[in-house]
Structure formats: C-alpha cells, structure tokens
Design a protein around this motif. Structure first.
Motif, short mmCIF file in Angstrom:
data_model
loop_
_atom_site.label_atom_id
_atom_site.label_comp_id
_atom_site.label_asym_id
_atom_site.label_seq_id
_atom_site.Cartn_x
_atom_site.Cartn_y
_atom_site.Cartn_z
N VAL A 142 -4.19 3.96 10.27
CA VAL A 142 -3.49 2.98 9.20
C VAL A 142 -2.08 2.60 9.88
O VAL A 142 -1.88 1.37 9.68
CB VAL A 142 -3.32 3.40 8.00
CG1 VAL A 142 -2.68 2.55 6.71
CG2 VAL A 142 -4.72 3.97 7.29
N GLN A 143 -1.64 3.39 10.35
CA GLN A 143 -0.18 3.19 11.06
C GLN A 143 -0.35 2.03 12.22
O GLN A 143 0.44 1.10 12.08
CB GLN A 143 0.45 4.28 11.43
CG GLN A 143 1.86 4.23 12.09
CD GLN A 143 2.93 3.98 11.05
OE1 GLN A 143 2.96 4.63 9.90
NE2 GLN A 143 4.00 3.01 11.45
N TRP A 192 -2.68 7.37 -1.17
CA TRP A 192 -2.46 5.78 -1.51
C TRP A 192 -3.67 5.36 -0.73
O TRP A 192 -4.06 5.57 0.45
CB TRP A 192 -1.40 4.87 -1.38
CG TRP A 192 -0.46 4.89 -2.39
CD1 TRP A 192 -0.35 5.60 -3.43
CD2 TRP A 192 0.93 4.21 -2.23
NE1 TRP A 192 0.95 5.62 -4.01
CE2 TRP A 192 1.56 4.64 -3.66
CE3 TRP A 192 1.52 3.57 -1.36
CZ2 TRP A 192 2.87 4.25 -3.64
CZ3 TRP A 192 2.92 3.00 -1.24
CH2 TRP A 192 3.36 3.26 -2.65
N SER A 193 -4.38 4.39 -1.51
CA SER A 193 -5.58 3.52 -0.74
C SER A 193 -4.83 2.50 -0.13
O SER A 193 -3.58 2.41 -0.42
CB SER A 193 -6.68 2.74 -1.85
OG SER A 193 -5.75 1.83 -2.51
N VAL A 194 -5.51 1.86 0.84
CA VAL A 194 -4.77 0.75 1.65
C VAL A 194 -4.54 -0.32 0.81
O VAL A 194 -3.46 -1.01 0.79
CB VAL A 194 -5.79 0.33 2.78
CG1 VAL A 194 -5.26 -1.01 3.47
CG2 VAL A 194 -5.71 1.28 4.01
N PRO A 195 -5.20 -1.10 -0.08
CA PRO A 195 -5.27 -1.83 -1.07
C PRO A 195 -3.57 -1.49 -1.75
O PRO A 195 -2.77 -2.40 -1.96
CB PRO A 195 -6.01 -2.05 -2.03
CG PRO A 195 -7.33 -1.66 -1.37
CD PRO A 195 -6.84 -0.56 -0.25
N ARG A 196 -3.42 -0.06 -2.21
CA ARG A 196 -2.23 0.24 -2.98
C ARG A 196 -1.02 0.02 -1.80
O ARG A 196 0.10 -0.16 -2.31
CB ARG A 196 -2.40 1.71 -3.44
CG ARG A 196 -1.13 2.35 -4.22
CD ARG A 196 -0.86 1.23 -5.41
NE ARG A 196 0.48 1.82 -5.86
CZ ARG A 196 1.79 1.42 -5.77
NH1 ARG A 196 1.90 0.36 -4.70
NH2 ARG A 196 2.87 1.94 -6.24
N LEU A 197 -1.08 0.57 -0.60
CA LEU A 197 -0.39 0.59 0.34
C LEU A 197 0.28 -1.06 0.54
O LEU A 197 1.51 -1.27 0.57
CB LEU A 197 -0.66 0.82 1.46
CG LEU A 197 0.09 1.04 2.83
CD1 LEU A 197 1.63 1.46 2.58
CD2 LEU A 197 -0.44 1.61 4.05
N GLY A 231 -11.14 0.56 3.35
CA GLY A 231 -11.74 0.55 1.76
C GLY A 231 -10.61 1.08 1.12
O GLY A 231 -9.35 1.13 0.93
N ASP A 232 -11.23 1.75 -0.08
CA ASP A 232 -10.29 2.25 -1.09
C ASP A 232 -10.17 3.76 -1.14
O ASP A 232 -9.51 4.60 -2.19
CB ASP A 232 -11.04 1.96 -2.48
CG ASP A 232 -11.04 0.85 -2.91
OD1 ASP A 232 -10.06 -0.28 -2.51
OD2 ASP A 232 -11.78 -0.11 -3.58
N ARG A 236 -2.94 9.31 3.30
CA ARG A 236 -1.70 9.88 3.26
C ARG A 236 -0.64 9.00 3.75
O ARG A 236 -0.68 8.32 4.91
CB ARG A 236 -1.77 11.16 3.89
CG ARG A 236 -0.20 11.94 3.87
CD ARG A 236 0.42 12.24 2.82
NE ARG A 236 -0.52 12.67 1.63
CZ ARG A 236 -0.29 14.12 1.43
NH1 ARG A 236 0.80 15.07 1.88
NH2 ARG A 236 -1.14 14.73 0.39
N VAL A 237 0.37 8.73 2.64
CA VAL A 237 1.44 7.58 3.15
C VAL A 237 2.66 8.64 2.70
O VAL A 237 2.93 9.23 1.76
CB VAL A 237 1.27 6.46 2.32
CG1 VAL A 237 2.62 5.73 2.35
CG2 VAL A 237 0.07 5.49 2.38
N SER A 238 3.60 8.42 3.75
CA SER A 238 4.99 9.26 3.70
C SER A 238 6.16 8.41 3.64
O SER A 238 6.31 7.48 4.30
CB SER A 238 5.11 10.10 4.63
OG SER A 238 4.04 11.17 4.47
N MET A 239 7.19 8.48 2.85
CA MET A 239 8.44 7.75 2.74
C MET A 239 9.44 8.72 2.83
O MET A 239 9.78 9.32 1.77
CB MET A 239 8.57 6.83 1.64
CG MET A 239 7.79 5.60 1.96
SD MET A 239 7.68 4.36 0.36
CE MET A 239 6.54 5.27 -0.47
N PRO A 240 10.09 9.15 3.78
CA PRO A 240 11.31 10.03 3.55
C PRO A 240 12.44 9.27 2.94
O PRO A 240 12.72 8.19 3.20
CB PRO A 240 11.80 10.28 5.35
CG PRO A 240 11.10 9.08 6.03
CD PRO A 240 9.91 8.46 5.27
#
Length: 249
Positions: A142-143, A192-197, A231-232, A236-240
């Motif tokens: 995803v990155q 998060w799903s990719v649509p949420r990202l 898809g949905d 894992r999405v991270s924000m320091p």
C-alpha cells in the motif's frame, strides 16, 4: 493562518469525517501533567476531535477555531464551549486553563503573539501541549502503490507551515518559550481499509492544491487502482505523533 483556515473550512465535513481521533494515552498523559482538571482550552480545534477527548477528562473545555465551518461540524458535549476566534486572540478569560492544547495546527500560528496568549489564559504551572502527525505510513504494498505515489504528486504543494510540521516542530523554528516537559512516544496504529485511507488523504491540503493545479485525473486513477487491488480488507496504517510540551510559568 487565515488562508489555510479558509481552505480547511471549505472542506469541513470531509475533514471531520476523514481525520482520525487521537490516542487516549495522550490525553491521559496531559491530565497527569496538568496542575488540575477544572479547565482545558483547545485552540484551533478544527472539528473538535481533541476537544471531545479533553471533555472526558476535564470539568470544562473551551475550544476555539478561526473557521465557523469547522466549528459547525464539531461534536456537541455539555461541558464544551466553542468560540470562533483566532489562536492569537482567543477571547477566553485570563488565568483559567490547567492545560492548553493544539492538535495539528500549531504550524499556522504567529508564534510570538500566540505564546503571549497562552501565558495570558493559563494558570501558573499549566501544561501546554501541541502535537502533529508525521507522514502516514502503511504496509509495504500500500505504501509503494498508493501512498508514495500520492506523496510524489502532493509534495510540491505543501505550504511552508506544513513543512514546519513535517520537520517535527523544531524548537528554534517555533520559538518555544516554556520549560520543556518530556512527552511519551506515541504512534497511532490503525487498521484501515484502503478506501478509509484515501478518505484521509483527501483531507491533505497539498492534495487539494494538487487537484486544483490539474492533477485530479492522475490522483483519481491512482486511488481507483488501489481500491480495485486492495479492496476493503483492513491494512495497518501508522502515524507517528510529534509532541511538544512545556510548563507555563
């Protein structure tokens, strides 16, 4: 700050829906360092994410933002009082705050005037705490196929305030005047799903500017391709978080 506040206000609903809240451990730490829990003031509250968490821990919260549109989308709670006001001239009473917070907005302020306003509204020994996101990170695929591609397009469109934030609020750049208090290391880890990202990416002011400058079709293609591929399923999405905190004398 006004130009950026207008930009965020114009997308207030998208901002309120797209931006995540902040970890409870951050607000628990603020309470532990504040001299009391009678009053917290959240400046540049935006759509009120931080104000709502403070209201769970302080008797009363005053929250201000220069954007009427942002305030209109802020959550209602019986112990939150909202005001439309600039960060440098909040209009709140002097000497009332046990804690003053700024969530992901400090980089838009006139620092000398703002620090004087913080001194005015704080009780002696009150805690100031400001924080901001680092760049969003995601799982490698995803990155590589979404975030890095969007960032490559958006990078020229960050305002100088955004770049100050991304540099981590260097103390000499913001003229930080208070005795520093060491904050905890906090990283926001989200599934998060990719649509949420993508919903989050669409709140970035640099993405808004890139779209206005002719990159909408490319961004749409990138985002649509990512949704088709990933898809949905939760990713894992991270924000320091970069946190700056100090004791107000």
């Amino acid at each position: 700050m006004t130009e950026n506040a207008t930009s965020f206000g114009a997308n207030a609903r998208r901002y309120a829906e797209g931006r995540p809240g902040y970890p409870g451990e951050l607000f628990d730490w603020i309470v532990s360092e504040a001299p009391g829990t009678a009053c917290a003031i959240d400046i540049a509250t935006g759509s009120g994410q931080a104000a709502l968490s403070l209201a769970e821990r302080f008797t009363h919260v005053f929250a201000s933002d220069i954007s009427e549109e942002q305030i209109a989308h802020a959550p209602i709670a019986p112990n939150i009082t909202y005001a439309v006001a600039s960060a440098e001239k909040t209009g709140f009473a002097s000497g009332v705050a046990d804690a003053v917070t700024v969530a992901t907005a400090l980089h838009w302020f006139d620092f000398p005037k703002f620090w004087e306003e913080v001194r005015r509204i704080c009780k002696p020994g009150a805690l100031f705490c400001g924080w901001t996101y680092g760049l969003t990170e995601a799982e490698p695929e995803v990155q590589r196929e979404l975030l890095d591609e969007v960032l490559a397009i958006a990078d020229p469109y960050w305002a100088e305030g955004n770049r100050l934030s991304l540099r981590g609020y260097q103390r000499d750049e913001i003229g930080f005047p208070f005795e520093e208090v060491t904050p905890p290391a906090i990283r926001m880890d989200l599934d998060w799903s990719v649509p949420r990202l993508i919903q989050m990416l669409e709140t970035w002011s640099a993405v808004t500017r890139a779209r206005a400058d002719g990159h909408s079709a490319t961004l749409d293609d990138l985002m649509e391709d990512a949704v088709r591929k990933f898809g949905d399923a939760p990713r894992r999405v991270s924000m320091p978080l970069t946190i700056v905190a100090g004791r107000v004398a």
